[in-house]
Design a protein around this motif. Structure first.
Motif, mmCIF file in Angstrom:
data_model
loop_
_atom_site.group_PDB
_atom_site.id
_atom_site.type_symbol
_atom_site.label_atom_id
_atom_site.label_comp_id
_atom_site.label_asym_id
_atom_site.label_seq_id
_atom_site.Cartn_x
_atom_site.Cartn_y
_atom_site.Cartn_z
ATOM 1 N N LYS A 140 -13.845 -3.538 -11.516
ATOM 2 C CA LYS A 140 -13.774 -4.425 -12.681
ATOM 3 C C LYS A 140 -13.033 -3.748 -13.824
ATOM 4 C CE LYS A 140 -17.459 -6.766 -13.029
ATOM 5 N NZ LYS A 140 -18.856 -7.184 -13.298
ATOM 6 N N GLY A 141 -12.115 -4.484 -14.417
ATOM 7 C CA GLY A 141 -11.338 -3.942 -15.527
ATOM 8 C C GLY A 141 -10.111 -3.156 -15.107
ATOM 9 N N ARG A 142 -10.005 -2.867 -13.804
ATOM 10 C CA ARG A 142 -8.844 -2.110 -13.311
ATOM 11 C C ARG A 142 -8.005 -2.927 -12.334
ATOM 12 N NH1 ARG A 142 -9.670 2.204 -10.198
ATOM 13 N NH2 ARG A 142 -11.673 1.442 -9.359
ATOM 14 N N PHE A 143 -8.629 -3.793 -11.589
ATOM 15 C CA PHE A 143 -7.928 -4.608 -10.591
ATOM 16 C C PHE A 143 -7.844 -6.045 -11.085
ATOM 17 C CE2 PHE A 143 -9.050 -2.046 -6.476
ATOM 18 C CZ PHE A 143 -8.609 -0.890 -7.098
ATOM 19 N N THR A 144 -6.743 -6.700 -10.733
ATOM 20 C CA THR A 144 -6.556 -8.101 -11.112
ATOM 21 C C THR A 144 -5.992 -8.876 -9.937
ATOM 22 O OG1 THR A 144 -6.088 -7.462 -13.406
ATOM 23 C CG2 THR A 144 -5.461 -9.687 -12.731
ATOM 24 N N GLY B 19 0.818 -1.203 0.000
ATOM 25 C CA GLY B 19 0.000 0.000 0.000
ATOM 26 C C GLY B 19 0.853 1.254 0.000
ATOM 27 N N GLY B 20 0.203 2.403 -0.167
ATOM 28 C CA GLY B 20 0.933 3.658 -0.147
ATOM 29 C C GLY B 20 0.145 4.776 -0.768
ATOM 30 N N LEU B 21 0.854 5.830 -1.096
ATOM 31 C CA LEU B 21 0.261 7.016 -1.705
ATOM 32 C C LEU B 21 0.583 7.027 -3.190
ATOM 33 C CD1 LEU B 21 -1.061 9.847 -1.507
ATOM 34 C CD2 LEU B 21 1.221 10.745 -0.955
ATOM 35 N N VAL B 22 -0.434 7.250 -4.003
ATOM 36 C CA VAL B 22 -0.238 7.258 -5.448
ATOM 37 C C VAL B 22 -1.162 8.311 -6.054
ATOM 38 C CG1 VAL B 22 -1.976 5.449 -5.846
ATOM 39 C CG2 VAL B 22 -0.112 5.756 -7.496
ATOM 40 N N GLN B 23 -0.767 8.848 -7.156
ATOM 41 C CA GLN B 23 -1.616 9.814 -7.851
ATOM 42 C C GLN B 23 -2.689 9.092 -8.653
ATOM 43 O OE1 GLN B 23 1.057 12.359 -10.142
ATOM 44 N NE2 GLN B 23 1.015 13.883 -8.513
ATOM 45 N N ALA B 24 -3.769 9.778 -8.888
ATOM 46 C CA ALA B 24 -4.839 9.220 -9.715
ATOM 47 C C ALA B 24 -4.278 8.798 -11.066
ATOM 48 C CB ALA B 24 -5.946 10.234 -9.897
ATOM 49 N N GLY B 25 -4.716 7.630 -11.509
ATOM 50 C CA GLY B 25 -4.215 7.066 -12.745
ATOM 51 C C GLY B 25 -3.031 6.132 -12.562
ATOM 52 N N GLY B 26 -2.458 6.131 -11.368
ATOM 53 C CA GLY B 26 -1.307 5.301 -11.090
ATOM 54 C C GLY B 26 -1.679 3.871 -10.737
ATOM 55 N N SER B 27 -0.653 3.101 -10.379
ATOM 56 C CA SER B 27 -0.839 1.676 -10.078
ATOM 57 C C SER B 27 -0.136 1.305 -8.781
ATOM 58 C CB SER B 27 -0.253 0.822 -11.209
ATOM 59 O OG SER B 27 -0.912 1.061 -12.431
ATOM 60 N N LEU B 28 -0.657 0.292 -8.150
ATOM 61 C CA LEU B 28 -0.025 -0.333 -6.993
ATOM 62 C C LEU B 28 -0.283 -1.827 -7.071
ATOM 63 C CD1 LEU B 28 -1.064 1.975 -3.990
ATOM 64 C CD2 LEU B 28 1.242 1.688 -4.888
ATOM 65 N N ARG B 29 0.612 -2.598 -6.477
ATOM 66 C CA ARG B 29 0.369 -4.031 -6.347
ATOM 67 C C ARG B 29 0.440 -4.405 -4.877
ATOM 68 N NH1 ARG B 29 3.512 -9.443 -8.543
ATOM 69 N NH2 ARG B 29 5.008 -8.844 -6.922
ATOM 70 N N LEU B 30 -0.642 -4.932 -4.394
ATOM 71 C CA LEU B 30 -0.697 -5.405 -3.022
ATOM 72 C C LEU B 30 -0.344 -6.882 -2.969
ATOM 73 C CD1 LEU B 30 -4.035 -3.745 -1.821
ATOM 74 C CD2 LEU B 30 -1.733 -2.772 -1.916
ATOM 75 N N SER B 31 0.329 -7.266 -1.891
ATOM 76 C CA SER B 31 0.679 -8.667 -1.675
ATOM 77 C C SER B 31 0.117 -9.129 -0.338
ATOM 78 C CB SER B 31 2.202 -8.846 -1.666
ATOM 79 O OG SER B 31 2.769 -8.460 -2.888
ATOM 80 N N CYS B 32 -0.213 -10.392 -0.277
ATOM 81 C CA CYS B 32 -0.702 -10.995 0.961
ATOM 82 C C CYS B 32 -0.023 -12.350 1.108
ATOM 83 C CB CYS B 32 -2.213 -11.141 0.932
ATOM 84 S SG CYS B 32 -2.908 -12.019 2.351
ATOM 85 N N ALA B 33 0.909 -12.419 2.031
ATOM 86 C CA ALA B 33 1.645 -13.661 2.264
ATOM 87 C C ALA B 33 0.984 -14.430 3.398
ATOM 88 C CB ALA B 33 3.093 -13.348 2.605
ATOM 89 N N ALA B 34 0.678 -15.689 3.127
ATOM 90 C CA ALA B 34 0.003 -16.531 4.109
ATOM 91 C C ALA B 34 0.974 -17.549 4.698
ATOM 92 C CB ALA B 34 -1.167 -17.254 3.459
ATOM 93 N N VAL C 145 -0.971 -14.102 -2.341
ATOM 94 C CA VAL C 145 -2.017 -13.608 -3.231
ATOM 95 C C VAL C 145 -1.725 -12.138 -3.511
ATOM 96 C CG1 VAL C 145 -4.486 -13.197 -3.478
ATOM 97 C CG2 VAL C 145 -3.684 -15.240 -2.305
ATOM 98 N N TYR C 146 -1.967 -11.733 -4.728
ATOM 99 C CA TYR C 146 -1.680 -10.369 -5.151
ATOM 100 C C TYR C 146 -2.956 -9.664 -5.616
ATOM 101 C CZ TYR C 146 3.006 -12.377 -5.414
ATOM 102 O OH TYR C 146 4.173 -13.022 -5.112
ATOM 103 N N LEU C 147 -2.917 -8.353 -5.539
ATOM 104 C CA LEU C 147 -3.970 -7.541 -6.131
ATOM 105 C C LEU C 147 -3.286 -6.407 -6.902
ATOM 106 C CD1 LEU C 147 -7.070 -7.207 -6.362
ATOM 107 C CD2 LEU C 147 -6.891 -5.494 -4.536
ATOM 108 N N GLN C 148 -3.296 -6.531 -8.216
ATOM 109 C CA GLN C 148 -2.750 -5.490 -9.068
ATOM 110 C C GLN C 148 -3.840 -4.447 -9.295
ATOM 111 O OE1 GLN C 148 0.423 -5.086 -10.423
ATOM 112 N NE2 GLN C 148 -0.364 -3.096 -11.098
ATOM 113 N N MET C 149 -3.537 -3.211 -8.965
ATOM 114 C CA MET C 149 -4.518 -2.137 -9.071
ATOM 115 C C MET C 149 -4.000 -1.095 -10.049
ATOM 116 S SD MET C 149 -5.631 -1.756 -5.059
ATOM 117 C CE MET C 149 -4.110 -0.954 -4.581
#
Length: 118
Positions: free
Chosen positions: A63-67, A9-24, A77-81
């Motif tokens: 939908k269409g923006r997150f994967t 997570g973090g701070l990003v400008q509109a239109g930008g991307s982040l990838r979240l990770s979740c390690a189990a 598990v990842y969440l590409q935003m």
């Protein structure tokens, strides 16, 4: 007992991307999900994935923006935003779910904040 550790997570400008990770670690649950909770709002389910690859429908707002994806070898598990919007600002949580669809959550991660500036 499963433990979930989120990052990305973090701070990003509109239109930008982040990838979240979740390690189990610990006990493995067959279904994992991503949720988010914006200030003053209810926590909402975004999408889920099974360790065999089945994916639920995405929440319409993402939908269409997150994967969602997963790496079984890393138990992660990842969440590409992508194309992030200010309304995506929230604390994002991963969850180990009792069954497909995450109707019941067994364990929550600690949450990772995402702030999207306009």
């Amino acid at each position: 007992q499963v433990q979930l550790v989120e990052s990305g997570g973090g701070l990003v400008q509109a239109g930008g991307s982040l990838r979240l990770s979740c390690a189990a670690s610990g006990r493995t649950f067959s279904f994992m999900g991503w949720f988010r909770q914006a200030p003053g709002k209810e926590r909402e389910f975004l999408v889920g994935i099974s360790w065999t690859g089945g994916i639920t429908s995405y929440r319409n707002s993402v939908k269409g923006r997150f994967t969602i994806s997963r790496d079984n070898a890393k138990s992660t598990v990842y969440l590409q935003m992508n194309s992030l919007k200010p309304e995506d600002t929230a604390v994002y949580y991963c969850a180990a779910c009792v069954a497909y669809g995450c109707g019941e959550v067994a364990t929550w991660g600690q949450g990772t904040p995402v702030t999207v500036s306009s």
